[in-house]
Scaffold this motif. Structure first.
Motif, short mmCIF file in Angstrom:
data_model
loop_
_atom_site.label_atom_id
_atom_site.label_comp_id
_atom_site.label_asym_id
_atom_site.label_seq_id
_atom_site.Cartn_x
_atom_site.Cartn_y
_atom_site.Cartn_z
N ALA A 1 11.22 7.12 9.80
CA ALA A 1 11.31 7.62 8.43
C ALA A 1 12.76 7.60 7.98
N ASN A 2 12.98 7.43 6.69
CA ASN A 2 14.36 7.43 6.20
C ASN A 2 14.46 8.19 4.89
N THR A 3 15.70 8.36 4.44
CA THR A 3 16.04 9.11 3.22
C THR A 3 15.31 10.45 3.17
N ILE A 4 15.50 11.23 4.22
CA ILE A 4 14.86 12.55 4.30
C ILE A 4 15.78 13.60 3.69
N VAL B 1 0.88 -1.17 0.00
CA VAL B 1 0.00 0.00 0.00
C VAL B 1 0.92 1.22 0.00
N ILE B 2 1.06 1.83 -1.16
CA ILE B 2 2.01 2.94 -1.33
C ILE B 2 1.24 4.24 -1.48
N GLU B 3 1.57 5.21 -0.66
CA GLU B 3 0.89 6.50 -0.70
C GLU B 3 1.91 7.63 -0.90
N LYS B 4 1.59 8.52 -1.82
CA LYS B 4 2.39 9.71 -2.05
C LYS B 4 1.56 10.92 -1.63
N GLN C 1 5.31 8.17 1.03
CA GLN C 1 6.37 8.97 0.44
C GLN C 1 5.86 10.39 0.20
N ALA C 2 6.79 11.33 0.08
CA ALA C 2 6.42 12.71 -0.18
C ALA C 2 6.37 12.93 -1.69
N ASN C 3 5.24 13.40 -2.15
CA ASN C 3 5.11 13.79 -3.56
C ASN C 3 5.41 15.27 -3.69
N SER C 4 4.84 16.07 -2.81
CA SER C 4 5.13 17.50 -2.73
C SER C 4 4.84 17.94 -1.30
N ILE D 1 8.48 6.71 4.58
CA ILE D 1 8.13 6.18 5.90
C ILE D 1 7.56 4.77 5.72
N PRO D 2 8.34 3.74 6.02
CA PRO D 2 7.81 2.37 5.93
C PRO D 2 6.81 2.08 7.05
N MET D 3 5.87 1.19 6.76
CA MET D 3 4.87 0.74 7.73
C MET D 3 4.05 1.89 8.30
N TYR D 4 3.71 2.83 7.46
CA TYR D 4 2.91 3.99 7.86
C TYR D 4 2.09 4.43 6.66
#
Length: 450
Positions: free
Chosen positions: A329-332, A189-192, A442-445, A409-412
């Motif tokens: 969270a990672n790769t910020i 389940v991937i959300e941007k 993930q951040a889209n914007s 952010i995995p598992m969120y």
């Protein structure tokens, strides 16, 4: 439709090249890479579509590789970009791992796939399942153990079970060693998310673009049933686009709209929010959805800019993680445009900061702050001292910002859309396939105005 297709590495090496129509001059790969590498003197990244000397170049970047198509005719850009994405997905289904090494070791298979997918520049099919009838080369499987660790984002979890992310980076075509069959199914389940904050920290706009992605290693093509939230509603008025008058009370998950893969049956979706399907070979999106209902952003960003003299200023950036401490969270990466007359930037990190990187991009006049990971509930601060080549005129806040942020952010998941259960219809009661469900945001914007 298209004249050429090729794949380049990050260094510009030509890995795969196929000329279908002979309409574009030789050397198009060098022309393309030179323009992408040095687009407008490095001011901005090259757009996905551009024209050079009458040739249209279309490209997408997947797993660090550049997938490119060229043509001299006027075609729909979105159609060609979607084609490039689908070609990348088909190749990944066959090779398992999408990188330069797997391409070079399987170039015969890749060329066979390209000849079946595209004929004289026209698309024939991009279905992994259909291609199985025409493609006969077996993939040379790359050892996933030699791949770099994917970190927290590469962990599939279900209860106390854990599996490394490389478990899903295997070919759906090739059998396991010794003829063993893999009985596993992976669901992401991937959300941007896109969020814009005002200077005072209030949310101006917010949106979630999500997808439920599936990759199946099940034999016999069994029927799958996927159950979502009982309180899921479609449409801002709380009613379903399929005529379902769902619950729209507090805590309900309300999606603006959604669409489903062609293999999904919606017979019982209006009743109990379950989807039934027979998954095709390869990776595919079960459901795409969009949500603009208010949600709690995972991060709050605060930026303060103060003048420190006629030729100096100080920037204070604070990032607070508004999620549970059990999530990381990672790769910020935080970026902030600075005045065009900025000549030097010195950074001051908080005591004990580990895994932080700071940089001032002279060409684009941007401040960059990278963080390896952020644990939920923590706050991180960066101070930057700016030196200018000329005196400031007016309010400096009008010449800096906005602050943008990218992260994973995995598992969120921000929308609270959940896969309640995944049922697999198997004839044998002794079979117990593994089901791996992962949530990724993930951040889209993600932007904060000053």
């Amino acid at each position: 439709m298209i004249s050429q297709f090729f794949v380049l590495s990050q260094r510009g090496d030509n890995i795969v090249f196929r000329d279908y129509r002979g309409e574009v001059q030789k050397g198009s790969t060098e022309i393309f890479f030179r323009n992408v590498k040095f687009w407008k003197d490095g001011e901005e990244d090259a757009p996905p579509v551009f024209n050079v000397d009458g040739v249209n170049y279309f490209h997408v970047k997947v797993a660090g590789l550049l997938f490119v198509a060229t043509t001299r005719v006027n075609v729909s850009p979105s159609l060609v970009l979607e084609l490039l994405q689908r070609i990348a997905r088909v190749i990944k289904d066959y090779l398992g791992i999408l990188n330069e090494d797997s391409f070079r070791k399987n170039f015969v298979l890749v060329y066979e796939l390209l000849d079946e997918v595209i004929d004289f520049g026209y698309v024939q099919t991009t279905s992994t399942e259909v291609l199985k009838s025409y493609v006969f080369n077996e993939p040379i499987v790359i050892d996933a153990a030699r791949l770099p660790s994917l970190g927290p984002a590469g962990i599939f979890m279900q209860g106390s079970k854990r599996m490394p992310g490389t478990a899903v980076t295997k070919s759906v075509i090739a059998n396991e060693p010794r003829g063993r069959k893999r009985e596993e199914i992976f669901v992401d389940v991937i959300e941007k998310i896109s969020v814009t904050f005002s200077s005072s920290g209030y949310i101006l706009t917010s949106e979630i673009d999500g997808t439920i992605q599936m990759k199946s290693y099940l034999t016999g093509n069994p029927e799958i049933r996927v159950a979502l939230n009982d309180d899921l509603s479609i449409g801002r008025n709380g009613s379903s686009i399929y005529g379902y008058g769902g619950s729209s009370g507090s805590g309900a998950v309300i999606l603006d709209d959604c669409n489903f893969h062609e293999s999904v049956h919606l017979d019982s979706f209006d009743i109990d929010r379950t989807l039934s399907l027979v998954p095709p070979d390869g990776e595919f999106p079960v459901m795409n959805y969009r949500m603009t209902q208010e949600f709690k952003p995972p991060f709050r960003i605060n930026a303060l800019v103060e003048e420190a003299g006629s030729l100096k200023a100080e920037v204070i950036l604070k990032v607070h993680a508004d999620f549970s401490s059990s999530v990381t969270a990672n790769t910020i990466l935080v970026q902030m445009p600075l005045p065009v007359y900025t000549t030097r930037v010195s950074f001051d990190l908080e005591p004990g900061a580990v895994g932080n990187t700071t940089d001032f991009k002279e060409s684009s006049k941007k401040l960059e702050w990278g963080l390896k990971k952020i644990v939920g509930g923590t706050e991180h601060t960066l101070r930057a001292k700016l030196t200018f080549s000329q005196e400031m005129h007016g309010n400096i806040t009008k010449e800096v910002g906005p602050v943008s942020m990218t992260f994973t952010i995995p598992m969120y998941n921000a929308s609270r859309l959940q896969v309640k259960y995944l049922h697999i219809a198997k004839k044998s009661k002794t079979d117990n396939p593994y089901r791996w469900v992962r949530y990724v945001t993930q951040a889209n914007s993600y932007v904060a105005r000053l």
